[in-house]
Design a protein around this motif. Structure first.
Motif, mmCIF file in Angstrom:
data_model
loop_
_atom_site.group_PDB
_atom_site.id
_atom_site.type_symbol
_atom_site.label_atom_id
_atom_site.label_comp_id
_atom_site.label_asym_id
_atom_site.label_seq_id
_atom_site.Cartn_x
_atom_site.Cartn_y
_atom_site.Cartn_z
ATOM 1 N N ASN A 69 0.828 -1.212 0.000
ATOM 2 C CA ASN A 69 0.000 0.000 0.000
ATOM 3 C C ASN A 69 0.860 1.258 0.000
ATOM 4 O O ASN A 69 0.412 2.331 0.386
ATOM 5 N N ARG A 97 -4.876 2.605 -1.985
ATOM 6 C CA ARG A 97 -5.099 2.673 -0.535
ATOM 7 C C ARG A 97 -6.577 2.573 -0.174
ATOM 8 O O ARG A 97 -6.921 2.187 0.931
ATOM 9 N N PHE A 104 -1.885 -2.572 12.116
ATOM 10 C CA PHE A 104 -0.499 -2.484 12.554
ATOM 11 C C PHE A 104 -0.303 -3.183 13.893
ATOM 12 O O PHE A 104 -1.247 -3.370 14.657
ATOM 13 N N PHE A 110 -6.350 6.669 16.377
ATOM 14 C CA PHE A 110 -6.162 8.100 16.589
ATOM 15 C C PHE A 110 -6.636 8.450 17.995
ATOM 16 O O PHE A 110 -7.828 8.438 18.267
ATOM 17 N N HIS A 112 -7.039 11.055 19.727
ATOM 18 C CA HIS A 112 -7.848 12.236 20.029
ATOM 19 C C HIS A 112 -9.289 12.083 19.544
ATOM 20 O O HIS A 112 -10.087 12.984 19.736
ATOM 21 N N VAL A 126 -12.587 10.467 2.846
ATOM 22 C CA VAL A 126 -11.985 9.890 1.642
ATOM 23 C C VAL A 126 -13.068 9.400 0.691
ATOM 24 O O VAL A 126 -13.052 9.700 -0.495
ATOM 25 N N GLN B 346 0.984 7.281 13.516
ATOM 26 C CA GLN B 346 -0.175 8.121 13.216
ATOM 27 C C GLN B 346 -0.178 8.532 11.748
ATOM 28 O O GLN B 346 -1.209 8.527 11.097
ATOM 29 N N GLU B 348 1.309 6.857 9.394
ATOM 30 C CA GLU B 348 1.113 5.650 8.584
ATOM 31 C C GLU B 348 -0.347 5.252 8.553
ATOM 32 O O GLU B 348 -0.872 4.872 7.500
ATOM 33 N N ALA B 349 -1.020 5.325 9.720
ATOM 34 C CA ALA B 349 -2.426 4.949 9.742
ATOM 35 C C ALA B 349 -3.232 5.886 8.846
ATOM 36 O O ALA B 349 -4.113 5.450 8.106
ATOM 37 N N ALA B 350 -2.907 7.185 8.894
ATOM 38 C CA ALA B 350 -3.627 8.140 8.045
ATOM 39 C C ALA B 350 -3.383 7.818 6.575
ATOM 40 O O ALA B 350 -4.316 7.791 5.764
ATOM 41 N N ASP B 351 -2.121 7.547 6.226
ATOM 42 C CA ASP B 351 -1.804 7.179 4.841
ATOM 43 C C ASP B 351 -2.548 5.923 4.422
ATOM 44 O O ASP B 351 -3.143 5.853 3.356
ATOM 45 N N ALA B 352 -2.493 4.912 5.302
ATOM 46 C CA ALA B 352 -3.080 3.627 4.944
ATOM 47 C C ALA B 352 -4.587 3.741 4.724
ATOM 48 O O ALA B 352 -5.166 2.990 3.958
ATOM 49 N N LEU B 353 -5.204 4.716 5.403
ATOM 50 C CA LEU B 353 -6.647 4.899 5.220
ATOM 51 C C LEU B 353 -6.961 5.717 3.974
ATOM 52 O O LEU B 353 -8.119 5.927 3.638
ATOM 53 N N GLY B 354 -5.933 6.217 3.318
ATOM 54 C CA GLY B 354 -6.146 6.935 2.078
ATOM 55 C C GLY B 354 -6.335 8.432 2.247
ATOM 56 O O GLY B 354 -6.720 9.109 1.304
ATOM 57 N N LEU B 355 -6.054 8.963 3.441
ATOM 58 C CA LEU B 355 -6.163 10.415 3.630
ATOM 59 C C LEU B 355 -4.986 11.086 2.920
ATOM 60 O O LEU B 355 -3.854 10.621 3.033
ATOM 61 N N LYS B 359 -5.453 16.527 4.402
ATOM 62 C CA LYS B 359 -6.482 15.988 5.295
ATOM 63 C C LYS B 359 -5.836 15.310 6.495
ATOM 64 O O LYS B 359 -6.313 15.452 7.627
ATOM 65 N N LEU B 363 -6.825 16.607 10.120
ATOM 66 C CA LEU B 363 -7.707 15.779 10.941
ATOM 67 C C LEU B 363 -6.951 14.953 11.969
ATOM 68 O O LEU B 363 -7.476 14.645 13.035
ATOM 69 N N ILE B 364 -5.740 14.557 11.635
ATOM 70 C CA ILE B 364 -5.021 13.624 12.505
ATOM 71 C C ILE B 364 -3.824 14.287 13.175
ATOM 72 O O ILE B 364 -3.677 14.252 14.394
#
Ligand SMILES: Nc1ncnc2c1ncn2[C@@H]1O[C@H](COP(=O)(O)OP(=O)(O)O)[C@@H](O)[C@H]1O
Ligand SMILES: [Mg+2]
Lengths: 263, 449
Positions: A69, A97, A104, A110, A112, A126, B346, B348-355, B359, B363-364
């Motif tokens: 990815n 993606r 992971f 997240f 927050h 998205v 953080q 990586e998770a944002a990237d992996a979700l396609g943000l 964004k 957002l993150i």
């Protein structure tokens, strides 16, 4: 660790391997600076396959699935995911993606945002899903991973196993066609491993294409249709689980299995 | 049965703790007299505090509030408390209160001249504009500070940076409209250029086009629109700005401007784009390497050398720009600290979700990075607000600048502490409020239990 920590019967009726190619990796090489971390990787994953990637620490398992990815960039060869080739073109990366979910080792929720917000964020921003619909989808998947009652809590208030299940639900909310797992149970206490594995088994039973880096050999035996063994950045051996565990060919595999199965 | 066998037959009741461990005695024992050294230090400190208070309190409270001059004041105090008593002469504050708050801002700006006497026909209440500006600031800031307030109030927050300078300086309403249009132009430039020429070109266009607009086109736009539809209020010259009004004006502009600029600089510093990164690092390091005083001198004198002769570049505007740039460099470093504290996972998770990058940032990353940086951000705010007093050095009459003028006056010649004590007190109220708010915010945003 050789036995899967679950007693449930596994329903294999939907676990069949399709003929469409989900992921195609050809002669892929990757370097970190001068360090040749992935060497001439060739791998074809069909729709519906459940692949377990095993291997000693530092062998490049994480790097391999992170290339799928594009969390990591490869320098040579092709990676084609669901018909889209991964190049530096941002549009292709976005497209891939959206189709590929990832979990992971350290969950990476997240902190927050509430559990529900964690799950609705990507669908809303998205996929442009209306908020209400996104929340319904999120609740559906939270129910599926059996923690709908935690929806309004923050990740910091949940146990590790619960957090990992939320992470799985968060990925599923994007309705991915492929799921990547990078040691999803390695940071968990033994009693929590089971709940996460159960969730993963359910996903497999629904026919999800999965690539799992894991040391849970019981899971590999019972759920995977193929086990890949990596060492020093290369695919050393791959086989059906039965053959792989009972009759490993390479000496490296034998050594690894004897260590991990703890004889 | 062996000796070690034991069964409790009656349960023990709960008892009061010993008197020496609770209440004031317990607290004092634990905190003040826990060891001989501690006890000595405690006693010395208490003596020191008492001594300071014994000097300050009589000075501050055995004082005079009603007097017309320092001599008058001294006589009153001598009469009331004896000739040896040193009492504060707060009368000076009462006498010069309006000036300390508003400087020389005209109470009734009609035609640019200060009408200090009786209000002209049809005038708004005295000091209507600075007071209205202050109320506008409070209304704009309130929804940001307290999320229970209606979210619609954020609209006021969005327009207030444009309205505030107009309300203070006056002139045509088309100026704030033109300034807002600049942001619209930047947004449109990004929207249309990024898909065609890539996001880097989009960012550059979004930065350059508005600057061109503001510098070269906006003036024409505003005067043209003004000649079509006249919408203006009397102008007030920057030289009339002073007192706490100018401190708050500069402080608010610098605070409001430095946070977004600082965020952009911090992101630029982390950027993969080499040129962007080099520019940001260069800017930050240059500004941090130069004292604010120097920048203010550059703003007040040196800048004229670079500008074409005869160009009118308002002194307060120059100061605003310099203080904002100065503050944003510090802000950038504070925000960078917050960014560095976020785990890679953080991103990586944002990237992996396609943000996408923006964004993910919005957002993150930023909500968390800013939350971590709250203490640093508020410290920087407090620092900026206090630094506004430096403008007195380039002859802007902020409260400190005014003290010289007040003391030069025959009535109040020789007065010293009262003015500074009062100014310090007002600054303390502002800065202490900011500091308490930051602590409240940190507690409120805490989500890990
Ligand atoms: N960002 C990086 N930069 C440099 N080397 C790295 C980086 N990430 C991983 N490596 C190295 O690449 C090798 C493979 O890492 P990884 O894919 O994480 O292995 P595994 O997941 O199999 O334990 C290791 O030797 C690791 O030290
Ligand atoms: Mg790994």
């Amino acid at each position: 660790m050789s036995e899967l920590a679950t007693e449930r019967q596994i329903d294999r009726s939907k676990m069949h391997v399709g003929s469409d190619v989900a992921i195609q990796i050809n002669n892929m090489n990757k370097w970190y600076g001068a360090f040749h971390v992935l060497r001439d990787i060739n791998l074809t994953v069909n729709e519906g396959e459940r692949i377990v990637v095993a291997g000693p620490s530092g062998s490049g398992k994480s790097t391999l699935i992170r290339c799928i990815n594009r969390l990591e960039e490869h320098q040579q060869g092709d990676i084609i995911v669901d018909g889209t080739e991964l190049t530096s073109d941002l549009k292709n990366i976005d497209k891939v993606r959206r189709e590929v979910g990832m979990c992971f080792q350290h969950f990476n929720l997240f902190p927050h945002l509430t559990i529900l917000e964690n799950c609705t964020l990507a669908p809303i921003w998205v996929r442009k899903t209306p908020r209400k619909e996104a929340e319904e989808i999120a609740m559906h998947f939270l129910e599926k991973v059996k923690i709908p009652e935690q929806a309004d809590k923050y990740p910091g208030q949940l146990s590790g196993g619960q957090q990992q299940r939320v992470a799985i639900a968060r990925s599923l909310c994007m309705k991915p066609r492929i799921m990547l797992f990078d040691e999803p149970t390695s940071a968990l206490d033994p009693e929590m491993i089971k709940e996460v594995l159960d969730t993963m088994i359910e996903l497999a039973e629904e026919g999800m294409t999965m690539i799992c880096v894991t040391h849970e050999m019981g899971f590999a035996r019972q759920v995977a249709n193929r086990v890949i063994f990596m060492d020093q950045g290369q695919i050393v051996e791959q086989n059906e689980p039965e053959e792989f565990f009972n009759n490993p060919k390479s000496d490296r595999t034998k050594l690894f299995l004897s260590q991990i199965l703890g004889h | 049965m062996s000796d070690i066998s034991f069964v409790r037959t009656d349960m023990l009741p709960e008892q009061e703790p010993p008197a020496t461990t609770v209440g004031f005695v317990g607290w004092a024992r634990a905190n003040l007299f826990s060891s001989p050294l501690n006890a000595i230090l405690s006693i010395l400190s208490i003596v020191a505090v008492l001594f300071v208070l014994s000097v300050i309190l009589p000075w501050a409270f055995m004082s005079s509030w009603n007097a017309t001059s320092l001599t008058d004041c001294r006589e009153q105090i001598a009469a009331a408390y004896g000739p040896d008593h040193h009492g504060a002469c707060w009368a000076v504050i009462k006498d010069r209160w309006v000036q300390l708050v508003f400087g020389f801002y005209p109470p009734y700006p009609i035609d640019g001249t200060a009408h200090l006497g009786s209000p002209p026909e049809g005038a708004w209440p005295a000091y209507f504009r600075p007071i209205a500006t202050f109320v506008l600031i409070l209304t704009a800031v309130a929804p940001v500070l307290f999320d229970k307030l209606p979210r619609k109030m954020l609209l006021i927050t969005a327009v207030f940076p444009f309205l505030m300078p107009w309300m203070m300086w006056g002139g045509t309403f088309w100026n704030p409209v033109g300034a807002m249009l600049g942001f619209g132009i930047g947004y449109l430039a990004y929207r249309f250029i990024a898909p065609i020429a890539g996001s880097l070109a989009g960012v550059i266009a979004a930065a350059l086009l508005p600057i061109i607009w503001w510098l070269f086109l906006m003036g024409g736009f505003a005067s043209t629109m003004q000649s079509i539809i006249a919408l203006d209020i009397p102008t007030v010259n920057s030289r009339k700005f002073g007192g706490f009004t100018v401190s708050i004006f500069i402080g608010v502009v610098a605070i409001v401007g430095s946070l977004p600029l600082g965020i952009i600089l911090a992101l630029g510093r982390q950027s993969d784009l080499l040129i962007v990164k080099a520019l940001c690092v260069g800017f930050i390091e240059f500004i941090r390497g130069v004292p604010l005083i120097t920048l203010l001198f550059v703003a007040s004198t040196l800048l004229n050398i670079f500008l074409p002769p005869g160009t009118e570049f308002d002194i307060i505007l120059r100061v605003l720009i310099m203080v904002t740039l100065f503050a944003s460099a510090y802000m950038a470093e504070v925000v960078r600290g917050g960014l560095a504290a976020l785990p890679r996972g953080q991103y990586e998770a944002a990237d992996a979700l396609g943000l996408d990058y923006w964004k993910a940032q919005r957002l993150i990353i930023m909500p968390q990075a800013l939350k971590i940086s709250i203490p640093g951000i508020v410290s920087t705010f407090i620092g900026i607000f206090k630094d506004t007093t430096l403008v007195s050095i380039i002859a802007i009459l902020d409260p400190l600048g005014l003290t010289a003028g007040i003391r030069a006056n025959a009535q109040w010649n020789g007065i010293y502490w009262e003015l500074f004590a009062f100014i310090a007190f007002v600054f303390f109220i502002f800065c202490f409020s900011m500091s308490r708010y930051s602590m409240y915010l940190e507690r409120k945003l805490k989500t890990s239990h």
